[in-house]
Scaffold this motif. Structure first.
Motif, PDB file in Angstrom:
ATOM      1  N   GLY A 163       0.954  -1.143  -0.015  1.00 55.71           N
ATOM      2  CA  GLY A 163      -0.084   0.071   0.098  1.00 55.71           C
ATOM      3  C   GLY A 163       1.009   1.261  -0.113  1.00 55.71           C
ATOM      4  N   GLY A 164       0.151   2.532  -0.293  1.00 53.30           N
ATOM      5  CA  GLY A 164       0.910   3.510  -0.270  1.00 53.30           C
ATOM      6  C   GLY A 164       2.345   3.622  -1.189  1.00 53.30           C
ATOM      7  N   GLY A 165       2.291   2.815  -2.131  1.00 54.25           N
ATOM      8  CA  GLY A 165       3.252   2.756  -3.161  1.00 54.25           C
ATOM      9  C   GLY A 165       4.586   1.992  -2.656  1.00 54.25           C
ATOM     10  N   GLU A 200       0.405  -6.285 -12.909  1.00 49.15           N
ATOM     11  CA  GLU A 200      -0.837  -5.418 -13.843  1.00 49.15           C
ATOM     12  C   GLU A 200      -0.122  -4.665 -14.791  1.00 49.15           C
ATOM     13  OE1 GLU A 200      -2.317  -2.610 -10.759  1.00 49.15           O
ATOM     14  OE2 GLU A 200      -3.422  -4.109  -9.917  1.00 49.15           O
ATOM     15  N   LYS A 201      -1.006  -4.463 -15.746  1.00 56.23           N
ATOM     16  CA  LYS A 201      -0.769  -3.515 -16.832  1.00 56.23           C
ATOM     17  C   LYS A 201      -0.389  -2.214 -16.098  1.00 56.23           C
ATOM     18  CE  LYS A 201      -0.664  -1.963 -21.043  1.00 56.23           C
ATOM     19  NZ  LYS A 201       0.476  -2.615 -21.875  1.00 56.23           N
ATOM     20  N   TYR A 202       0.668  -1.637 -16.400  1.00 61.25           N
ATOM     21  CA  TYR A 202       1.131  -0.463 -16.047  1.00 61.25           C
ATOM     22  C   TYR A 202       0.614   0.768 -16.812  1.00 61.25           C
ATOM     23  CZ  TYR A 202       4.207   3.480 -14.173  1.00 61.25           C
ATOM     24  OH  TYR A 202       4.756   4.840 -13.861  1.00 61.25           O
ATOM     25  N   LEU A 203      -0.066   1.555 -15.856  1.00 63.06           N
ATOM     26  CA  LEU A 203      -0.892   2.717 -16.620  1.00 63.06           C
ATOM     27  C   LEU A 203       0.159   3.843 -16.724  1.00 63.06           C
ATOM     28  CD1 LEU A 203      -4.447   2.615 -15.301  1.00 63.06           C
ATOM     29  CD2 LEU A 203      -3.443   1.237 -16.902  1.00 63.06           C
ATOM     30  N   ILE A 204       0.190   4.441 -17.746  1.00 62.95           N
ATOM     31  CA  ILE A 204       1.061   5.648 -17.928  1.00 62.95           C
ATOM     32  C   ILE A 204       0.198   7.154 -17.612  1.00 62.95           C
ATOM     33  CG2 ILE A 204       2.577   6.849 -19.568  1.00 62.95           C
ATOM     34  CD1 ILE A 204       2.868   3.988 -20.507  1.00 62.95           C
ATOM     35  N   VAL A 231      -3.013  15.293  -7.594  1.00 63.52           N
ATOM     36  CA  VAL A 231      -1.669  15.907  -7.103  1.00 63.52           C
ATOM     37  C   VAL A 231      -1.143  15.608  -5.920  1.00 63.52           C
ATOM     38  CG1 VAL A 231      -0.664  18.206  -7.032  1.00 63.52           C
ATOM     39  CG2 VAL A 231      -2.657  17.873  -8.514  1.00 63.52           C
ATOM     40  N   GLN A 232      -0.275  14.908  -6.173  1.00 59.71           N
ATOM     41  CA  GLN A 232       0.509  13.870  -4.832  1.00 59.71           C
ATOM     42  C   GLN A 232       2.115  13.964  -4.942  1.00 59.71           C
ATOM     43  OE1 GLN A 232      -0.772   9.865  -4.179  1.00 59.71           O
ATOM     44  NE2 GLN A 232      -3.061  10.581  -4.430  1.00 59.71           N
ATOM     45  N   ARG A 233       2.654  13.828  -3.698  1.00 65.48           N
ATOM     46  CA  ARG A 233       4.130  13.725  -3.653  1.00 65.48           C
ATOM     47  C   ARG A 233       4.331  12.571  -3.209  1.00 65.48           C
ATOM     48  NH1 ARG A 233       7.888  14.862  -0.689  1.00 65.48           N
ATOM     49  NH2 ARG A 233       6.340  15.211   1.007  1.00 65.48           N
ATOM     50  N   PHE A 276     -10.217   4.819  -7.469  1.00 60.68           N
ATOM     51  CA  PHE A 276      -9.867   4.258  -8.796  1.00 60.68           C
ATOM     52  C   PHE A 276      -8.528   4.967  -9.278  1.00 60.68           C
ATOM     53  CE2 PHE A 276     -14.484   3.947  -8.158  1.00 60.68           C
ATOM     54  CZ  PHE A 276     -14.553   2.401  -8.611  1.00 60.68           C
ATOM     55  N   ILE A 277      -8.053   4.408 -10.179  1.00 62.97           N
ATOM     56  CA  ILE A 277      -6.862   4.724 -10.944  1.00 62.97           C
ATOM     57  C   ILE A 277      -7.484   5.133 -12.602  1.00 62.97           C
ATOM     58  CG2 ILE A 277      -5.890   2.331 -11.665  1.00 62.97           C
ATOM     59  CD1 ILE A 277      -3.310   3.769 -11.165  1.00 62.97           C
ATOM     60  N   ALA A 278      -7.531   6.063 -13.077  1.00 64.58           N
ATOM     61  CA  ALA A 278      -8.054   6.501 -14.284  1.00 64.58           C
ATOM     62  C   ALA A 278      -6.955   6.791 -15.175  1.00 64.58           C
ATOM     63  CB  ALA A 278      -9.285   7.531 -13.968  1.00 64.58           C
ATOM     64  N   ASP A 451      -2.100  14.615 -13.584  1.00 63.11           N
ATOM     65  CA  ASP A 451      -2.063  13.021 -13.334  1.00 63.11           C
ATOM     66  C   ASP A 451      -1.016  12.965 -12.096  1.00 63.11           C
ATOM     67  OD1 ASP A 451       1.078  12.203 -14.342  1.00 63.11           O
ATOM     68  OD2 ASP A 451       0.356  14.142 -15.333  1.00 63.11           O
ATOM     69  N   THR A 452      -0.845  11.914 -11.730  1.00 62.62           N
ATOM     70  CA  THR A 452       0.178  11.622 -10.401  1.00 62.62           C
ATOM     71  C   THR A 452       1.357  11.999 -10.625  1.00 62.62           C
ATOM     72  OG1 THR A 452       0.413   9.311 -10.800  1.00 62.62           O
ATOM     73  CG2 THR A 452      -1.574   9.520  -9.763  1.00 62.62           C
ATOM     74  N   GLY A 453       1.969  12.398 -11.711  1.00 57.27           N
ATOM     75  CA  GLY A 453       3.197  12.808 -12.045  1.00 57.27           C
ATOM     76  C   GLY A 453       3.399  14.163 -11.938  1.00 57.27           C
TER      77      GLY A 453
HETATM   78  C1  MV4 Z   1      -0.592   1.736 -10.478  1.00 58.95           C
HETATM   79  C2  MV4 Z   1      -0.018   2.769 -11.329  1.00 58.95           C
HETATM   80  C3  MV4 Z   1      -0.043   2.608 -12.531  1.00 58.95           C
HETATM   81  N1  MV4 Z   1      -0.475   1.482 -13.300  1.00 58.95           N
HETATM   82  N2  MV4 Z   1      -1.031   0.865 -10.978  1.00 58.95           N
HETATM   83  C4  MV4 Z   1       0.316   3.800  -6.271  1.00 58.95           C
HETATM   84  C5  MV4 Z   1       0.121   3.641  -4.794  1.00 58.95           C
HETATM   85  C6  MV4 Z   1      -0.791   2.372  -4.854  1.00 58.95           C
HETATM   86  N3  MV4 Z   1      -2.257   2.701  -4.177  1.00 58.95           N
HETATM   87  C7  MV4 Z   1      -1.325   2.462  -6.295  1.00 58.95           C
HETATM   88  N4  MV4 Z   1      -0.088   3.066  -7.236  1.00 58.95           N
HETATM   89  C8  MV4 Z   1      -0.154   2.995  -8.573  1.00 58.95           C
HETATM   90  N5  MV4 Z   1      -0.549   2.098  -8.936  1.00 58.95           N
HETATM   91  C9  MV4 Z   1      -0.910   0.500 -12.172  1.00 58.95           C
HETATM   92  N6  MV4 Z   1      -1.467  -0.497 -12.872  1.00 58.95           N
HETATM   93  C10 MV4 Z   1       0.364   4.099 -10.811  1.00 58.95           C
HETATM   94  C11 MV4 Z   1       0.336   4.189  -9.119  1.00 58.95           C
HETATM   95  C12 MV4 Z   1       0.809   5.519  -8.429  1.00 58.95           C
HETATM   96  C13 MV4 Z   1      -0.224   6.338  -7.945  1.00 58.95           C
HETATM   97  C14 MV4 Z   1      -1.570   6.068  -8.186  1.00 58.95           C
HETATM   98  C15 MV4 Z   1      -2.334   6.803  -7.317  1.00 58.95           C
HETATM   99  C16 MV4 Z   1      -2.010   7.901  -6.994  1.00 58.95           C
HETATM  100  C17 MV4 Z   1      -0.412   8.338  -6.911  1.00 58.95           C
HETATM  101  C18 MV4 Z   1       0.136   7.625  -7.608  1.00 58.95           C
HETATM  102  C19 MV4 Z   1       1.913   7.816  -7.575  1.00 58.95           C
HETATM  103  C20 MV4 Z   1       2.506   7.141  -8.446  1.00 58.95           C
HETATM  104  C21 MV4 Z   1       2.218   5.687  -8.717  1.00 58.95           C
END
Ligand code: MV4
Length: 669
Positions: A163-165, A200-204, A231-233, A276-278, A451-453
């Motif tokens: 969790g939490g990366g 998992e498939k890595y989402l960009i 918007v996270q760090r 959700f991750i979108a 986006d998260t980056g």
């Molecule tokens: C991902 C991802 C890209 N693709 N999963 C980071 C923490 C964890 N809860 C899930 N995370 C991610 N999962 C796939 N398949 C990118 C991240 C991610 C992220 C997700 C949500 C909020 C901030 C993030 C920062 C870096 C990576």
């Protein structure tokens, strides 16, 4: 409804819960650690009981003491806030055994969402969309690589228990899979004691979009729309907003319905958030469910006109949800910024100390706003457990406040956020206020290119090089210093005689240093005020008025207003929406001091040594990382202040160190 509740938390969330309880006529019991006897959350509750020493493990996490406190004070229910015991199924069970209502979900729902892979399996059977991947039990390396090949690269390896990366590895090519799997499993077993992984498939460039859900004990479950928390760090949220920019009504409904399906699948009751991750194209996948009220819940309250703590209390008391899905709607746009005691310029190192001065933008006390069609909610809301004079200690999260703004649309909310941040005055510790202001005013954030980056990608624009202090701020600092001198006879200090003469003119010379270097301000006495000279610029300056710390000057033809706060040799100037910190005194003496400080290899705060990156006798270059400390839930790298030799390592991995202790003996070359 309950007559009395105990709030098993501290800081802003304890104050937030107490505010709603008070509005509903419910008595509140606070609990506090030794560090918090004088804290705001204790002051705003009707009763308070001490539960132990400062470390949370010995106080806020001691649930038997908390349950005792509830029983002793006659509280009928316990609100856990967020963090601490909020997602602890044992605590939820213990409350029930003691005949107390846990204001949160059933222990079984906390458990079901606790394991990543089990939760995913459950969600799959409830038709909640999942990222294409494998989250089963087969951990054979060749099998997992086969799965990765089938999914298509890049893939992401995640610790099932993570969790939490933590414990994540991106794998770009099939050839790299085996090595990445080994390293991921090693980190997973070390961090979580469980080396199972999922692929998992890595989402960009994904976005983090979460849905607020609420369920009652009568079978009702609704969604209160989405929050965008992209918007996270380093997996810490920085800015949150509702609704999510660019969300279509169709997608909003399908995400909302997926979130409700997720909640129903685990028999959810109370406030929950489905993360959700979108993708940028809008496709979305379940990540996890947080079985608590979240830090960022106010943005949802702002746009829906609800009080989610009131909903929690009603649901816990057995009442049905206050509104049905078709009675909910979105009104306007809300943003939240988390104001932290931290130093963005020093890798966001938490800052410990006392809030010497706190001035906030005008904000309404929390009142649940009215829903669509009724009056607008307050434009600015501040949720905080910190007052002027309070200390930020190393024991707890260093959040100072949540600044929440509402606007009829995103642009209006953004303008208000920018203005509110400009009006914040905080002295005594480093804060992220200026960083937040640059962030909300940055091009990508303004145009909602989220986006998260975002922060990483725009690092250069978000961390501009230090600039020499501009003339207005220097003039204000000079005015305050001269005004503060106190002049015999109490006359106009600007007409004072404490100066020296050059060519027959009275001249005052003041030395300041800021992040960009040192500046000398020369003030020459004139008939109508002073002439000011600094950094090759010259202007005439006159004091127009002063009220407490606020100075109004005329600088040539312009009126300049600002607040000046002195803290020993440090002068803080708040003007034009900026906070300038100047050191007053002999600039050379000061430079020497700073150098000596940088040369000592001491612990910047109490913490634990988590890694040694060097060894005795090693010859290192300036800036080489030497060791990593963990403090206040963050890692801090201690680097070589100059090229030189490591003479002795004074601590081992796992050692606890207190603030200011020498960490290693180092000899500069
Ligand atoms: C991902 C991802 C890209 N693709 N999963 C980071 C923490 C964890 N809860 C899930 N995370 C991610 N999962 C796939 N398949 C990118 C991240 C991610 C992220 C997700 C949500 C909020 C901030 C993030 C920062 C870096 C990576």
């Amino acid at each position: 409804m309950f007559q009395k509740i105990l709030i098993a938390n501290r800081g802003e969330i304890a104050c937030r819960v107490a505010a709603t309880a008070r509005r509903l006529g419910i008595k509140t019991v606070a609990v506090y650690s030794d560090a918090d006897a004088g804290a705001k959350h204790v002051a705003v509750c009707d009763e308070a009981l001490a539960i132990g020493p400062a470390p949370s493990k010995e106080s806020y996490l001691r649930y038997e003491k908390i349950i005792q406190a509830a029983l002793a004070t006659g509280a009928q229910a316990i609100h856990p806030g967020y963090g601490f015991l909020s997602e602890n199924e044992e605590f939820a069970d213990s409350c029930a055994r003691a005949g107390l209502v846990f204001i949160g979900p059933p222990a079984s729902a906390i458990r079901a969402m606790g394991s990543k892979s089990a939760a995913k399996a459950l969600m799959e059977s409830a038709d909640v969309p999942l990222v294409p991947g494998y989250h089963g039990e087969n951990q054979d390396a060749d099998f997992l690589r086969g799965q990765a090949d089938a999914i298509g690269y890049p893939v992401l390896l995640k610790a099932s228990a993570g969790g939490g990366g933590k414990g994540m590895r991106i794998v770009e090519r099939s050839e790299d899979f085996e090595a990445a799997l080994k390293s991921c499993k090693r980190e997973a077993i070390n961090s979580f004691g469980d080396d199972r992984v999922l692929v998992e498939k890595y989402l960009i460039r994904p976005r983090h979009i979460e849905i607020q859900v609420f369920a009652d004990t009568h079978g009702n479950c609704v969604y209160l729309y989405e929050r965008d928390c992209s918007v996270q760090r380093r997996h810490q949220k920085v800015l949150e907003e509702a609704p999510a920019p660019g969300m279509s009504e169709t997608r909003r409904r399908s995400m909302g319905q997926a979130a409700v399906a997720a909640a129903r699948a685990v028999g959810y009751v109370g406030a929950g958030t489905v993360e959700f991750i979108a993708n940028q194209d809008g496709s979305f996948y379940f990540m996890e469910m947080n079985t608590r009220l979240q830090v960022e819940h106010p943005v949802t309250e702002m746009i829906t006109g609800t009080d989610l703590v009131e909903w929690q209390l009603r649901v816990a008391a057995g009442e049905p949800l206050p509104l049905r899905q078709d009675e909910l709607s979105i009104h306007g746009h809300a943003l939240e910024a988390r104001i932290y005691a931290e130093n963005p310029e020093k890798g966001f190192l938490p800052s410990i100390g006392t809030v010497r001065r706190l001035r906030t933008p005008a904000a309404a006390h929390f009142e649940p706003g009215a829903g669509a069609g009724a009056a607008d909610p307050a434009a600015v809301r501040i949720d905080s457990g910190v007052r002027e004079g309070d200390a930020i200690s190393p024991f707890y999260d260093p959040m100072i406040a949540k600044l929440i703004v509402w606007g009829r649309d995103r642009d209006e909310a953004l303008a208000r956020m920018s203005q509110a941040l400009a009006e914040y005055q905080l002295v005594g510790l480093a804060t992220n206020v200026a960083f937040l202001k640059r962030l909300v005013e940055s091009a990508p954030y303004s145009r909602a290119d989220l986006d998260t980056g975002l922060i990483e990608r725009h690092r250069d624009a978000l961390f501009p090089p230090a600039q020499a202090t501009a003339l207005p701020a220097l003039a204000l600092a000079a005015a305050a210093l001269l005004d503060g001198e106190g002049h015999p006879g109490g006359g106009d200090p600007w007409a004072g005689t404490g100066g020296w003469r050059m060519n027959g003119t009275l001249v005052r010379r003041l030395a300041f240093s800021d992040e960009a270097g040192s500046q000398v301000v020369e003030l020459g006495y004139q008939r109508q005020g002073w002439s000011l000279q600094a950094g090759g610029q010259r202007a005439s300056v006159a004091l127009v008025g002063r009220e407490d710390t606020q100075f109004t000057l005329r600088l040539d033809d312009a009126v300049v207003r600002g607040n000046v706060v002195r803290e020993g040799e440090t002068v803080h100037v708040f003007t034009g929406g900026r906070h300038v910190t100047l050191h007053h005194g002999d600039p050379l003496a000061h430079a020497g001091e700073l150098e000596a400080e940088g040369g000592r290899l001491t612990a910047p705060m109490p913490g634990k040594i988590v890694a040694l990156l060097t060894e005795k006798g090693a010859v290192v270059e300036k800036g080489a990382p030497l060791l990593i400390m963990e403090a206040m839930k963050m890692e801090h790298t201690i680097a070589a202040p100059a090229g030189g030799t490591v003479e002795e390592l004074l601590y081992a991995v796992g050692d606890q160190v207190s603030e200011g202790v020498q960490l290693l003996a180092f000899k500069a070359a």
